[in-house]
Design an enzyme around this catalytic site. Sequence first.
Site, PDB file in Angstrom:
ATOM      1  N   LYS A  66       0.836  -1.202   0.000  1.00 22.76           N
ATOM      2  CA  LYS A  66       0.000   0.000   0.000  1.00 22.76           C
ATOM      3  C   LYS A  66       0.869   1.249   0.000  1.00 22.76           C
ATOM      4  O   LYS A  66       1.845   1.349   0.745  1.00 22.76           O
ATOM      5  CB  LYS A  66      -0.922   0.019   1.216  1.00 22.76           C
TER       6      LYS A  66
ATOM      7  N   SER B  45      -3.395   3.183 -17.461  1.00 20.28           N
ATOM      8  CA  SER B  45      -2.572   2.617 -16.399  1.00 20.28           C
ATOM      9  C   SER B  45      -2.295   3.679 -15.350  1.00 20.28           C
ATOM     10  O   SER B  45      -2.839   4.775 -15.394  1.00 20.28           O
ATOM     11  CB  SER B  45      -1.246   2.101 -16.953  1.00 20.28           C
TER      12      SER B  45
ATOM     13  N   TYR C 261      -3.045  -1.158 -13.756  1.00 18.84           N
ATOM     14  CA  TYR C 261      -1.732  -1.757 -13.550  1.00 18.84           C
ATOM     15  C   TYR C 261      -0.693  -0.651 -13.510  1.00 18.84           C
ATOM     16  O   TYR C 261      -0.944   0.479 -13.936  1.00 18.84           O
ATOM     17  CB  TYR C 261      -1.403  -2.770 -14.652  1.00 18.84           C
TER      18      TYR C 261
END
Length: 114
Positions: free
Chosen positions: A9, A25, A58
Site C-alpha cells: 500500500k 494505467s 496496472y
Amino acid sequence: MQIEILKSKVHRATITEANLNYVGSLTLDEDLMAGANLIENEKVQVVNVNNGSRLETYIIKGKRGSGTVCLNGPAARQGAVGDIVIIISYATMDFEAAKTFKPSIVFPKEGNKL
C-alpha cells in the site's frame, strides 16, 4: 484454503498528472514502487480520497525520485492533479501463511517522497 490479503500500500500519495490521451494505467515513481514492494505491470486498486472513486489498473514504472503519480487513459477521469489517493495491491496465499504475512506500506511525504 486460499485467501486474498493486503500485500502492498502507498497511503495518501498526491496525483501529479492525469493524462487522458495515454494507454490506460498508473505511472508511479520507482522509489514508491520499491518502498511498497510493487512491480511494473502489477494490478493495483487506486482509491481517490477526494472523490471516493475506486479503479483497478496496472503500474507503469515512473522516473525514480520524480514523485510521479499519474492516472493515464480512462483512469484520468477518476482524479485530478492534487487529489489524494491510496494505491493498494493484494496477494492470494494460504490461510495459515496469511496469518504471519506482513504487508509493505509506505506513507509518502510532501512531493510523494519516502
